[in-house]
Design an enzyme around this catalytic site. Structure first.
Site, PDB file in Angstrom:
ATOM      1  CG  ASP A 128      -0.123  -0.038   2.655  1.00 39.77           C
ATOM      2  OD1 ASP A 128       0.942  -0.243   2.548  1.00 39.77           O
ATOM      3  OD2 ASP A 128      -1.019  -0.132   3.677  1.00 39.77           O
ATOM      4  CE  LYS A 156       7.218  -4.453  -2.986  1.00 38.39           C
ATOM      5  NZ  LYS A 156       7.655  -5.878  -3.078  1.00 38.39           N
TER       6      LYS A 156
HETATM    7  N1  LIG Z   1       5.450  -7.004   5.801  1.00 41.10           N
HETATM    8  C1  LIG Z   1       4.465  -6.497   5.364  1.00 41.10           C
HETATM    9  O1  LIG Z   1       3.673  -5.826   6.133  1.00 41.10           O
HETATM   10  C2  LIG Z   1       4.179  -6.158   3.870  1.00 41.10           C
HETATM   11  C3  LIG Z   1       3.105  -5.387   3.383  1.00 41.10           C
HETATM   12  C4  LIG Z   1       2.700  -5.443   2.004  1.00 41.10           C
HETATM   13  C5  LIG Z   1       3.679  -6.017   1.229  1.00 41.10           C
HETATM   14  N2  LIG Z   1       4.899  -6.622   1.547  1.00 41.10           N
HETATM   15  C6  LIG Z   1       5.802  -7.136   0.451  1.00 41.10           C
HETATM   16  O2  LIG Z   1       5.712  -8.680   0.760  1.00 41.10           O
HETATM   17  C7  LIG Z   1       7.062  -9.117   0.205  1.00 41.10           C
HETATM   18  C8  LIG Z   1       7.365  -9.815   1.493  1.00 41.10           C
HETATM   19  O3  LIG Z   1       7.560  -9.012   2.616  1.00 41.10           O
HETATM   20  P1  LIG Z   1       8.104  -9.640   4.152  1.00 41.10           P
HETATM   21  O4  LIG Z   1       7.532  -8.651   5.031  1.00 41.10           O
HETATM   22  O5  LIG Z   1       7.986 -11.081   4.152  1.00 41.10           O
HETATM   23  O6  LIG Z   1       9.634  -9.355   3.952  1.00 41.10           O
HETATM   24  P2  LIG Z   1      10.801 -10.020   4.510  1.00 41.10           P
HETATM   25  O7  LIG Z   1      12.027  -8.812   4.528  1.00 41.10           O
HETATM   26  O8  LIG Z   1      10.526 -10.465   5.946  1.00 41.10           O
HETATM   27  O9  LIG Z   1      11.505 -11.266   3.668  1.00 41.10           O
HETATM   28  C9  LIG Z   1      11.916 -10.822   2.669  1.00 41.10           C
HETATM   29  C10 LIG Z   1      12.624 -12.496   1.911  1.00 41.10           C
HETATM   30  O10 LIG Z   1      13.237 -11.924   0.941  1.00 41.10           O
HETATM   31  C11 LIG Z   1      14.577 -12.729   0.657  1.00 41.10           C
HETATM   32  N3  LIG Z   1      15.335 -11.630  -0.530  1.00 41.10           N
HETATM   33  C12 LIG Z   1      15.761 -10.388  -0.210  1.00 41.10           C
HETATM   34  N4  LIG Z   1      16.491 -10.188  -1.677  1.00 41.10           N
HETATM   35  C13 LIG Z   1      16.336 -11.266  -2.129  1.00 41.10           C
HETATM   36  C14 LIG Z   1      16.935 -11.591  -3.569  1.00 41.10           C
HETATM   37  N5  LIG Z   1      17.564 -10.432  -3.963  1.00 41.10           N
HETATM   38  N6  LIG Z   1      16.624 -12.658  -3.998  1.00 41.10           N
HETATM   39  C15 LIG Z   1      16.079 -13.520  -3.237  1.00 41.10           C
HETATM   40  N7  LIG Z   1      15.421 -13.473  -2.053  1.00 41.10           N
HETATM   41  C16 LIG Z   1      15.581 -12.354  -1.643  1.00 41.10           C
HETATM   42  C17 LIG Z   1      15.038 -12.264   1.984  1.00 41.10           C
HETATM   43  O11 LIG Z   1      16.101 -13.339   2.208  1.00 41.10           O
HETATM   44  C18 LIG Z   1      13.766 -12.723   2.893  1.00 41.10           C
HETATM   45  O12 LIG Z   1      13.894 -14.038   3.114  1.00 41.10           O
HETATM   46  C19 LIG Z   1       7.656  -7.924   0.055  1.00 41.10           C
HETATM   47  O13 LIG Z   1       7.853  -7.715  -1.462  1.00 41.10           O
HETATM   48  C20 LIG Z   1       7.111  -6.689   0.472  1.00 41.10           C
HETATM   49  O14 LIG Z   1       7.364  -5.615  -0.226  1.00 41.10           O
HETATM   50  C21 LIG Z   1       5.038  -6.822   2.805  1.00 41.10           C
END
Ligand SMILES: NC(=O)c1ccc[n+]([C@@H]2O[C@H](COP(=O)([O-])OP(=O)(O)OC[C@H]3O[C@@H](n4cnc5c(N)ncnc54)[C@H](O)[C@@H]3O)[C@@H](O)[C@H]2O)c1
Length: 341
Positions: A128, A156
């Site tokens: 968001d 993003k």
């Molecule tokens: N957490 C939230 O509240 C939230 C909300 C909306 C959207 N998102 C999106 O959801 C997705 C996951 O978020 P999250 O909170 O689980 O993130 P996180 O930071 O907990 O996990 C990210 C994962 O991606 C891996 N990673 C990072 N760079 C990488 C690369 N170059 N190649 C392969 N793996 C890689 C990391 O090792 C990690 O395991 C993201 O795209 C984030 O933008 C998260």
């Protein structure tokens, strides 16, 4: 058994999604670079037979092509990303590298694979935050302009534009989810909810930016996983779907709720564990709020978990899994970040 690839499957949402898909009887291949934000998911899996972890960077087009060619998955959920806004303020490079260039190379891999007849559906996970800071009372729908404020949200937003351009130009089969803040098990304790819980458990102060008036919309990660699964089954190619709960809270009220749950559970709170206002994050957005009527109406999805119930369960999970925090406590997540401007 149907195969599905999850990128970033060792992160917070990824771990929950991998478990969710295994419960649905998929064979899940997790492609993860295993950065500081990852956890040792394998210990937490219910069924280890239906799971394979491959350590790989999504920017590595050649390896990605090889893996997708080998497994020929039905779908790919792309969650791999750098995700912490404060880290993006201190050092945007990794965010540009993974979130923009990584997504670009991943899309290039898919463009190549399509030419040789391999064309899995891509569910690209966004946020968001791409809509930027919203006026109080307003909710952004999918047609609202992108106005990101931080290097994280800008990276993003760029990735979303790239995904859409590859659908239109190269006819890739992709959909995008723009989700609000997630909470639940396996979240790295640099993010607000697990940070407050872990600080209470370890008798530390409870830091809040400025006066804690920033408002965020919260969804339980399990509801997000359900929504992503709906996008896999029914999401229309080329479309974006907001995934929200319409439950907004100011950060200060959220922290008070967590404290109240601890009290109701009769868990001792040390005197030191009090709210402490700290210097605000530069460019800090005050308000995010989604209008998610599109997914409610067209994909027949709605969040099921009531915020209070989900929050209580999440606290219970951290209480029962203190090792999760211990296992990452040596890593640098307590130092104040995001002040360098
Ligand atoms: N957490 C939230 O509240 C939230 C909300 C909306 C959207 N998102 C999106 O959801 C997705 C996951 O978020 P999250 O909170 O689980 O993130 P996180 O930071 O907990 O996990 C990210 C994962 O991606 C891996 N990673 C990072 N760079 C990488 C690369 N170059 N190649 C392969 N793996 C890689 C990391 O090792 C990690 O395991 C993201 O795209 C984030 O933008 C998260």
């Amino acid at each position: 058994m149907k195969k599905i690839i999850v990128t970033g499957g060792s992160g917070f949402i990824g771990s929950n999604l991998v478990n969710f898909l295994i419960r649905k009887n998929f064979f899940v291949i997790n492609l993860d670079k295993l950065t500081y934000a990852s956890n040792s998911l394998k210990n937490n899996l219910r069924n280890k037979k239906n799971y394979k972890l491959i350590k790989v960077d999504i920017i590595d087009k050649k390896k990605i092509i090889k893996i997708i060619k080998k497994f020929k998955p039905k779908a790919i959920f792309n969650l791999a990303a750098e995700t912490h806004v404060d880290r993006s303020i201190d050092g945007p490079d990794n965010f540009i590298q993974t979130n923009i260039n990584g997504t670009f190379n991943f899309l290039e891999a898919l463009r190549y694979l399509k030419k040789i007849g391999i064309n899995p559906k891509l569910i690209h996970i966004s946020t968001d935050e791409v809509y930027g800071d919203l006026k109080k009372g307003f909710r952004s729908d999918e047609n609202y302009k992108y106005e990101p404020s931080s290097p994280y949200s800008a990276s993003k937003a760029s990735a979303d534009h790239l995904v859409k351009s590859y659908v239109r130009t190269y006819k890739l089969k992709a959909v995008i989810s723009n989700c609000c803040n997630n909470y639940g098990p396996f979240q790295f304790p640099e993010k607000l909810i697990p940070k407050i819980i872990s600080n209470i458990l370890t008798g530390k102060e409870l830091p809040l930016y400025a006066k804690g008036k920033n408002s965020r919309e919260w969804i339980h990660v399990e509801d997000h996983c359900e929504a992503l699964f709906r996008l896999y089954l029914k999401g229309k190619i080329g479309e974006s779907y907001n995934v929200g709960s319409a439950v907004n809270l100011q950060n200060i009220d959220l922290v008070k709720k967590i404290l109240k749950i601890f009290k109701n559970m009769k868990i001792k709170i040390e005197k030191k564990s009090k709210i402490k206002f700290i210097k605000d994050r530069p460019g800090h957005d005050v308000n995010y709020a989604l209008n998610s009527k599109k997914i409610y109406k067209y994909l027949n999805w709605k969040p099921k978990i009531k915020f209070e119930d989900g929050l209580r369960e999440t606290i219970r999970w951290y209480l029962n899994n203190r090792n999760f925090i211990k296992s990452i406590s040596k890593r640098n997540y307590e130092k104040r970040l995001g002040l360098k401007v």
